[in-house]
Write a protein that holds these residues in place. Structure first.
Motif, PDB file in Angstrom:
ATOM      1  N   ILE A  41      -6.089  -0.704  -5.124  1.00 43.44           N
ATOM      2  CA  ILE A  41      -5.974  -1.327  -3.803  1.00 43.44           C
ATOM      3  C   ILE A  41      -6.415  -2.793  -3.850  1.00 43.44           C
ATOM      4  CG2 ILE A  41      -6.776  -1.234  -1.391  1.00 43.44           C
ATOM      5  CD1 ILE A  41      -4.834   1.080  -2.367  1.00 43.44           C
TER       6      ILE A  41
ATOM      7  N   LEU B 195       0.829  -1.209   0.000  1.00 49.18           N
ATOM      8  CA  LEU B 195       0.000   0.000   0.000  1.00 49.18           C
ATOM      9  C   LEU B 195       0.860   1.254   0.000  1.00 49.18           C
ATOM     10  CD1 LEU B 195      -2.790  -1.043   2.499  1.00 49.18           C
ATOM     11  CD2 LEU B 195      -3.039  -0.677   0.034  1.00 49.18           C
TER      12      LEU B 195
ATOM     13  N   LYS C 196      -3.590  -4.798  -5.019  1.00 45.88           N
ATOM     14  CA  LYS C 196      -2.599  -5.039  -3.966  1.00 45.88           C
ATOM     15  C   LYS C 196      -3.060  -6.181  -3.054  1.00 45.88           C
ATOM     16  CE  LYS C 196      -0.320  -1.737  -5.707  1.00 45.88           C
ATOM     17  NZ  LYS C 196      -1.272  -1.389  -6.758  1.00 45.88           N
TER      18      LYS C 196
END
Length: 105
Positions: free
Chosen positions: A91, A12, A94
């Motif tokens: 995100i 992140l 990820k």
């Protein structure tokens, strides 16, 4: 468990570092318009891919990030995505890389 949290934080943090201070106004504008638009888009996505490869230690995840980031940003450039959706998709990627990395060990 702590190593998984560290990897999540690093993925992140690398994303936010690459998408905000390392992108800059020039690259943000250049990947959206101009004669070398696709080059700049690939360069920006390549920075992200490199970060994922370095953080995860997995070149394949880095290449997957490069491709995914290119597609996600292209959708935003073409007006088919919002800023919020763009960041959400990044995100989610990820999270997928984290699950793959943890499953591979």
């Amino acid at each position: 468990m702590e190593s998984i949290l560290m990897l999540a934080l690093m993925l992140l943090g690398a994303h936010w570092l690459c998408d905000y201070p390392l992108q800059g106004q020039f690259l943000s504008d250049a990947k959206a318009k101009g004669p070398l638009r696709f080059y700049h888009l690939w360069a920006h996505a390549g920075i992200h891919g490199t970060a994922v490869a370095l953080v995860s230690g997995n070149v394949w995840l880095g290449l997957a990030e490069w491709l995914a980031h290119t597609v996600i940003d292209e959708l935003k450039v073409r007006g088919r995505s919002t800023f919020a959706l763009d960041q959400t998709l990044h995100i989610v990627c990820k999270a997928v890389w984290l699950l793959i990395a943890v499953g591979a060990t």
